[in-house]
Design a protein around this motif. Structure first.
Motif, PDB file in Angstrom:
ATOM      1  N   PRO A   5      -1.670  -4.491 -17.704  1.00  0.00           N
ATOM      2  CA  PRO A   5      -2.536  -4.740 -16.553  1.00  0.00           C
ATOM      3  C   PRO A   5      -2.966  -6.195 -16.506  1.00  0.00           C
ATOM      4  O   PRO A   5      -3.021  -6.869 -17.535  1.00  0.00           O
ATOM      5  CB  PRO A   5      -3.744  -3.829 -16.805  1.00  0.00           C
ATOM      6  N   ALA A  78      -5.732  -1.127 -12.856  1.00  0.00           N
ATOM      7  CA  ALA A  78      -5.053  -0.141 -13.707  1.00  0.00           C
ATOM      8  C   ALA A  78      -5.393  -0.374 -15.180  1.00  0.00           C
ATOM      9  O   ALA A  78      -4.528  -0.286 -16.055  1.00  0.00           O
ATOM     10  CB  ALA A  78      -3.546  -0.187 -13.498  1.00  0.00           C
ATOM     11  N   SER A  79      -6.657  -0.667 -15.459  1.00  0.00           N
ATOM     12  CA  SER A  79      -7.113  -0.888 -16.831  1.00  0.00           C
ATOM     13  C   SER A  79      -8.047   0.242 -17.247  1.00  0.00           C
ATOM     14  O   SER A  79      -8.348   1.146 -16.468  1.00  0.00           O
ATOM     15  CB  SER A  79      -7.818  -2.240 -16.940  1.00  0.00           C
ATOM     16  N   ARG A 167      -5.659   8.408 -11.802  1.00  0.00           N
ATOM     17  CA  ARG A 167      -4.404   7.679 -11.704  1.00  0.00           C
ATOM     18  C   ARG A 167      -4.663   6.182 -11.520  1.00  0.00           C
ATOM     19  O   ARG A 167      -5.685   5.782 -10.966  1.00  0.00           O
ATOM     20  CB  ARG A 167      -3.567   8.204 -10.547  1.00  0.00           C
ATOM     21  N   PRO A 168      -3.735   5.341 -11.968  1.00  0.00           N
ATOM     22  CA  PRO A 168      -3.894   3.894 -11.754  1.00  0.00           C
ATOM     23  C   PRO A 168      -3.925   3.562 -10.266  1.00  0.00           C
ATOM     24  O   PRO A 168      -3.302   4.240  -9.447  1.00  0.00           O
ATOM     25  CB  PRO A 168      -2.649   3.297 -12.434  1.00  0.00           C
ATOM     26  N   GLY A 169      -4.650   2.499  -9.938  1.00  0.00           N
ATOM     27  CA  GLY A 169      -4.718   2.062  -8.555  1.00  0.00           C
ATOM     28  C   GLY A 169      -6.004   2.508  -7.888  1.00  0.00           C
ATOM     29  O   GLY A 169      -6.590   3.532  -8.237  1.00  0.00           O
TER      30      GLY A 169
END
Length: 410
Positions: A5, A78-79, A167-169
Motif C-alpha cells: 500500500p 488499502a492499509s 475489503r480494500p478500497g
C-alpha cells in the motif's frame, strides 16, 4: 507479487486546536450569560448569547472529522485499519481523568448535591446521569454532551465498518449511505423518536446520541471529502467544497448568518421552555451547518506552498490560541463547577445581571484550573496511551492525534 500500500500522507491541521478553544469558550460564555440573566435583557445580542451552545456542535463536528479520518484513510490506501482496542484506550485516557476531577469537585463541594443518593452519584461518576435522570447533578449539567460524545466513540468502529467494509478500497457511495442514515436517524429522533423512547420515563431522551448524529455525520463527511481531495478523487462535489474552503471569510460569515437565524423563534425558545419538534429539528440542522462551515476552511483549504499566512491563519494558528485549545477540555469540564464557586464567593444573585463580571471571573478561573489539570492530570494520563492493553496483535495502532493531524482530539 502483491503491491504494498502507498505510504500514508501525513497532513497537518494546525487550526483545529484553536477551533476547540472557540467551542469551549462559547459554551462557557452561554452558561455565564444565562446565570447573569443576559438572554432576555439584551434583544438580539441576548438571543445570540443563548445560541452559543453551538460550541457543542463544533465539538461534535471536530470529533467526527478527527476520529473517523484514520479509518477512511486506511480504506482508501488499502492499509491496516485502526485497532479498536487501542482507539478505545486512548479515548478513555483522554476523557476520564479530568472528568473525574470535575465530578468529585461538583459532588463534594456544591451544596445542591449534598442530598444526592448513592445511585445518583454513581450515575454521575459513570457518565450516565441523563440515561436514568432528567439531567446531571448541579455543576455537571453540561456533561450530557460528553456522555453523547462517549457513546459516539463506542459506536464509531461499527459505523466505520459499515461505511468502509473489510475489503480494500474506499466505497464512497457506501460511506455516503451511512452518513445519510445517521442524518435520517437524527431527524426521526427529533420529530418522533425522543418522545416515544422517553414516554413514561423521567429522562430527557432529547439529550441522547441519536439526537446529535447529524453533527458527527458532518464531521465524518468533511473527513471523507478531505481524504478524497488529497487523492485526487471526489469529483465536482469535493471540488466545490474545496473552493468554498478557500474562502474562510465567506465560510465564517455564513456561519454567523445561520447563527442569527437560529437566534430567532424558528429555532425555539432561548430559556428552559421545551421547543416544538419542528423547532428542535430546525435548530439541530442549523447548528450542523454552522459547525461544518467553521471547520471546513481548516481542513479542506488547499494552499500554495509559497502562499503567505492569511488573517484566518494568524488568528487560529498563533501559539496562544493553540495552547488554549490544548487545555480546552479542562475548560469545558471545570467551568461549570467554577461558575458555582464564583457565584457563591461573590454573593451575586442568579439572573440579577453582572453577566460580564461573571463571565470574566469564570473564564480566568477556568483557564487557570484547566492549565493545572492539563499538567497534573491530562498529560500524565496520556503518557499511558502506548500501554494499550486492549490492542489486538497484528492490528495497526490508532492514528496519532497530534503527530498525524496537528491537533489532539477532545
Amino acid at each position: 507479487m502483491s503491491t504494498p500500500p502507498p505510504e500514508r500522507v501525513v497532513e497537518q491541521f494546525p487550526h483545529l486546536d484553536a477551533l476547540r478553544a472557540v467551542g469551549a469558550v462559547a459554551v462557557l460564555t452561554t452558561h455565564a450569560a444565562f446565570w447573569g440573566g443576559e438572554y432576555t435583557d439584551n434583544g438580539t445580542a441576548g438571543r445570540l448569547l443563548a445560541r452559543l451552545d453551538v460550541g457543542v456542535a463544533l465539538f461534535f463536528v471536530l470529533s467526527g472529522f478527527l476520529l473517523s479520518r484514520a479509518w477512511l484513510q486506511a480504506a482508501a490506501d488499502a492499509s491496516a485499519r485502526p485497532a479498536t482496542g487501542h482507539y478505545l484506550w486512548k479515548r478513555f485516557l483522554r476523557i476520564v481523568p479530568v472528568y473525574l476531577v470535575a465530578v468529585l469537585a461538583a459532588l463534594w463541594f456544591i451544596d445542591a448535591n449534598a442530598a444526592l443518593g448513592a445511585g445518583d452519584r454513581a450515575a454521575a461518576v459513570l457518565l450516565s446521569s441523563s440515561m436514568v435522570d432528567p439531567a446531571f447533578p448541579a455543576g455537571l449539567t453540561h456533561m450530557w454532551s460528553l456522555m453523547v460524545e462517549v457513546h459516539f466513540y463506542l459506536l464509531l468502529p461499527l459505523l466505520m465498518l459499515l461505511a468502509t467494509g473489510r475489503r480494500p478500497g474506499l466505497d464512497v457511495r457506501r460511506t455516503v449511505a451511512v452518513l445519510a442514515a445517521m442524518v435520517a436517524a437524527s431527524v426521526w429522533w427529533h420529530l418522533d423518536g425522543a418522545l416515544r423512547v422517553g414516554e413514561g420515563r423521567d429522562v430527557d431522551a432529547g439529550q441522547w446520541l441519536p439526537a446529535y448524529l447529524t453533527w458527527f455525520a458532518a464531521g465524518i463527511g468533511l473527513a471523507l471529502a478531505q481524504v478524497l481531495l488529497v487523492r485526487g478523487r471526489g469529483g465536482r462535489p469535493v471540488s466545490l467544497l474545496a473552493r468554498l474552503a478557500a474562502q474562510p471569510g465567506v465560510c465564517w460569515s455564513a456561519a454567523v448568518g445561520l447563527l442569527l437565524v437560529a437566534s430567532t423563534p424558528v429555532a425555539g425558545p432561548v430559556l428552559l421552555a421545551a421547543p416544538t419538534a419542528g423547532q428542535s429539528l430546525t435548530k439541530h440542522l442549523l447548528y450542523a451547518a454552522v459547525g461544518a462551515l467553521l471547520v471546513l476552511p481548516a481542513v479542506l483549504r488547499v494552499r500554495r506552498p509559497d502562499a503567505g499566512a492569511t488573517t484566518f491563519d494568524r488568528l487560529l494558528t498563533n501559539r496562544g490560541a493553540r495552547h488554549l485549545g490544548l487545555v480546552s477540555y479542562g475548560i469545558f469540564c471545570l467551568h461549570l463547577p467554577l461558575l458555582h464557586l464564583v457565584m457563591r464567593t461573590t454573593g451575586w444573585e442568579l439572573f440579577a445581571g453582572r453577566g460580564l463580571q461573571i463571565w470574566a471571573l469564570t473564564l480566568v478561573a477556568s483557564i487557570v484550573a484547566a492549565e493545572v489539570a492539563y499538567r497534573l492530570v491530562e498529560r500524565p494520563a496520556l503518557r499511558l496511551k502506548s500501554v494499550h492493553p486492549l490492542r489486538r496483535r497484528g492490528a495497526a495502532p490508532a492514528e496519532k492525534s497530534t503527530a498525524a493531524t496537528g491537533s489532539t482530539t477532545r
